[in-house]
Design an enzyme around this catalytic site. Structure first.
Site, PDB file in Angstrom:
ATOM      1  N   ASP A 156     107.603  99.662  29.847  1.00 37.64           N
ATOM      2  CA  ASP A 156     107.136 101.047  29.880  1.00 37.64           C
ATOM      3  C   ASP A 156     108.045 101.812  30.833  1.00 37.64           C
ATOM      4  O   ASP A 156     109.084 101.281  31.275  1.00 37.64           O
ATOM      5  CB  ASP A 156     105.635 101.120  30.247  1.00 37.64           C
ATOM      6  CG  ASP A 156     105.346 100.781  31.698  1.00 37.64           C
ATOM      7  OD1 ASP A 156     106.282 100.396  32.431  1.00 37.64           O
ATOM      8  OD2 ASP A 156     104.173 100.889  32.106  1.00 37.64           O
TER       9      ASP A 156
ATOM     10  N   CYS B  43     106.357  96.034  33.091  1.00 34.79           N
ATOM     11  CA  CYS B  43     105.679  97.284  33.438  1.00 34.79           C
ATOM     12  C   CYS B  43     105.652  97.371  34.958  1.00 34.79           C
ATOM     13  O   CYS B  43     106.414  96.648  35.626  1.00 34.79           O
ATOM     14  CB  CYS B  43     104.300  97.387  32.795  1.00 34.79           C
ATOM     15  SG  CYS B  43     103.091  96.151  33.318  1.00 34.79           S
ATOM     16  N   GLY B  44     104.818  98.229  35.519  1.00 39.74           N
ATOM     17  CA  GLY B  44     104.831  98.391  36.972  1.00 39.74           C
ATOM     18  C   GLY B  44     104.418  97.117  37.697  1.00 39.74           C
ATOM     19  O   GLY B  44     105.102  96.645  38.595  1.00 39.74           O
TER      20      GLY B  44
ATOM     21  N   GLY C 260      99.339  94.839  32.989  1.00 35.95           N
ATOM     22  CA  GLY C 260      98.952  95.475  31.724  1.00 35.95           C
ATOM     23  C   GLY C 260      99.666  94.838  30.547  1.00 35.95           C
ATOM     24  O   GLY C 260      99.045  94.539  29.506  1.00 35.95           O
TER      25      GLY C 260
ATOM     26  N   HIS D  19     104.553  73.559  31.276  1.00 30.86           N
ATOM     27  CA  HIS D  19     103.164  73.199  30.968  1.00 30.86           C
ATOM     28  C   HIS D  19     102.496  74.102  29.938  1.00 30.86           C
ATOM     29  O   HIS D  19     101.605  73.651  29.231  1.00 30.86           O
ATOM     30  CB  HIS D  19     102.316  73.221  32.253  1.00 30.86           C
ATOM     31  CG  HIS D  19     102.635  72.088  33.184  1.00 30.86           C
ATOM     32  ND1 HIS D  19     101.906  71.819  34.317  1.00 30.86           N
ATOM     33  CD2 HIS D  19     103.622  71.145  33.141  1.00 30.86           C
ATOM     34  CE1 HIS D  19     102.417  70.757  34.939  1.00 30.86           C
ATOM     35  NE2 HIS D  19     103.469  70.337  34.257  1.00 30.86           N
ATOM     36  N   ASN D  20     102.874  75.389  29.880  1.00 26.40           N
ATOM     37  CA  ASN D  20     102.185  76.331  28.979  1.00 26.40           C
ATOM     38  C   ASN D  20     103.042  76.718  27.780  1.00 26.40           C
ATOM     39  O   ASN D  20     102.586  77.466  26.927  1.00 26.40           O
ATOM     40  CB  ASN D  20     101.777  77.621  29.708  1.00 26.40           C
ATOM     41  CG  ASN D  20     101.105  77.399  31.038  1.00 26.40           C
ATOM     42  OD1 ASN D  20     101.543  77.897  32.061  1.00 26.40           O
ATOM     43  ND2 ASN D  20     100.035  76.627  31.043  1.00 26.40           N
TER      44      ASN D  20
ATOM     45  N   ARG E  18     107.481  97.019  39.959  1.00 26.72           N
ATOM     46  CA  ARG E  18     107.102  97.595  41.252  1.00 26.72           C
ATOM     47  C   ARG E  18     106.674  96.519  42.241  1.00 26.72           C
ATOM     48  O   ARG E  18     106.255  96.827  43.349  1.00 26.72           O
ATOM     49  CB  ARG E  18     105.970  98.615  41.063  1.00 26.72           C
ATOM     50  CG  ARG E  18     106.404  99.837  40.267  1.00 26.72           C
ATOM     51  CD  ARG E  18     105.230 100.758  39.979  1.00 26.72           C
ATOM     52  NE  ARG E  18     105.671 101.963  39.284  1.00 26.72           N
ATOM     53  CZ  ARG E  18     104.879 102.713  38.520  1.00 26.72           C
ATOM     54  NH1 ARG E  18     103.603 102.376  38.339  1.00 26.72           N
ATOM     55  NH2 ARG E  18     105.351 103.791  37.943  1.00 26.72           N
TER      56      ARG E  18
ATOM     57  N   ARG F  51     100.662  65.831  26.842  1.00 25.23           N
ATOM     58  CA  ARG F  51      99.283  66.291  27.093  1.00 25.23           C
ATOM     59  C   ARG F  51      99.196  67.806  27.139  1.00 25.23           C
ATOM     60  O   ARG F  51      98.135  68.386  26.865  1.00 25.23           O
ATOM     61  CB  ARG F  51      98.749  65.687  28.387  1.00 25.23           C
ATOM     62  CG  ARG F  51      99.436  66.191  29.649  1.00 25.23           C
ATOM     63  CD  ARG F  51      99.027  65.375  30.879  1.00 25.23           C
ATOM     64  NE  ARG F  51      99.580  65.912  32.125  1.00 25.23           N
ATOM     65  CZ  ARG F  51     100.833  65.745  32.535  1.00 25.23           C
ATOM     66  NH1 ARG F  51     101.700  65.083  31.772  1.00 25.23           N
ATOM     67  NH2 ARG F  51     101.246  66.240  33.690  1.00 25.23           N
ATOM     68  N   HIS F  52     100.301  68.456  27.455  1.00 27.66           N
ATOM     69  CA  HIS F  52     100.280  69.929  27.539  1.00 27.66           C
ATOM     70  C   HIS F  52     100.140  70.566  26.154  1.00 27.66           C
ATOM     71  O   HIS F  52      99.534  71.616  26.013  1.00 27.66           O
ATOM     72  CB  HIS F  52     101.522  70.436  28.263  1.00 27.66           C
ATOM     73  CG  HIS F  52     101.630  69.883  29.645  1.00 27.66           C
ATOM     74  ND1 HIS F  52     100.713  70.172  30.623  1.00 27.66           N
ATOM     75  CD2 HIS F  52     102.508  69.006  30.190  1.00 27.66           C
ATOM     76  CE1 HIS F  52     101.032  69.511  31.725  1.00 27.66           C
ATOM     77  NE2 HIS F  52     102.119  68.793  31.490  1.00 27.66           N
TER      78      HIS F  52
ATOM     79  N   ARG G 122      96.513  70.727  25.230  1.00 29.01           N
ATOM     80  CA  ARG G 122      95.818  71.829  25.925  1.00 29.01           C
ATOM     81  C   ARG G 122      96.161  73.176  25.297  1.00 29.01           C
ATOM     82  O   ARG G 122      95.285  74.046  25.145  1.00 29.01           O
ATOM     83  CB  ARG G 122      96.179  71.791  27.415  1.00 29.01           C
ATOM     84  CG  ARG G 122      95.634  70.533  28.062  1.00 29.01           C
ATOM     85  CD  ARG G 122      96.260  70.213  29.389  1.00 29.01           C
ATOM     86  NE  ARG G 122      95.765  68.918  29.862  1.00 29.01           N
ATOM     87  CZ  ARG G 122      96.297  68.240  30.875  1.00 29.01           C
ATOM     88  NH1 ARG G 122      97.338  68.729  31.521  1.00 29.01           N
ATOM     89  NH2 ARG G 122      95.793  67.089  31.240  1.00 29.01           N
TER      90      ARG G 122
END
Ligand code: RB5
Length: 146
Positions: A9, A65-66, A70, A98-99, A109, A132-133, A136
């Site tokens: 943004d 974004c800042g 968001g 892991h994710n 900012r 294992r990740h 999940r």
């Protein structure tokens, strides 16, 4: 070479330009989903445009974004997006390990330029660990009640 999707943004415009230049210097192509103006705008519009492209291509993206908050909230409404707001290199490393995060969110900012660049490089260079990740990750989206 992989195309990295990127969007921001008004608060993230300068950092986006810096990150784009660094991506291109590394040989990545970039696909810029805006904004390209300093005029105040609504971050969800840009988050949703980028996430639709990342989902369609099974690609990777960066949202700024800042605060990064968001953008991360909007991005994580998409079933195929795992967006991670990172303020340290450790966050970037573990959200990839892991994710299997496919969208990096940054707060222009909050996080200085040099740290943002370092976080981005770790995010791009760290592979998902799997195992294992993956089990999940398969549980992240709520399943309909049986
Ligand atoms: C814009 O002022 C600001 O609210 C936005 O950049 C972001 O920080 C929202 O989470």
């Amino acid at each position: 070479m992989e195309t990295i999707h990127i969007a921001c943004d008004h608060a993230g415009l300068e950092l986006k330009e810096t990150l784009k230049a660094a991506l291109e210097a590394r040989g990545f192509s970039t696909c810029d989903h805006g904004t390209n103006s300093r005029e105040s705008c609504d971050y969800p519009q840009y988050a949703h445009a980028l996430c639709a492209a990342v989902e369609a291509e099974n690609g990777r993206g960066i949202l700024i974004c800042g605060t990064g908050i968001g953008m991360s909230i909007a991005a994580n409404r998409h079933a195929g997006i795992r967006a991670a707001l990172c303020t340290t290199e450790l966050h970037a490393r573990f959200t990839r390990l892991h994710n299997d995060a496919n969208v990096l969110c940054l707060g222009a900012r909050v996080t200085g330029v040099e740290l943002a660049l370092a976080i981005m490089h770790v995010f791009l260079d760290t592979a998902f660990e799997g195992g294992r990740h993956q089990r999940r990750i398969d549980q992240l989206n709520p399943q309909p009640a049986r």
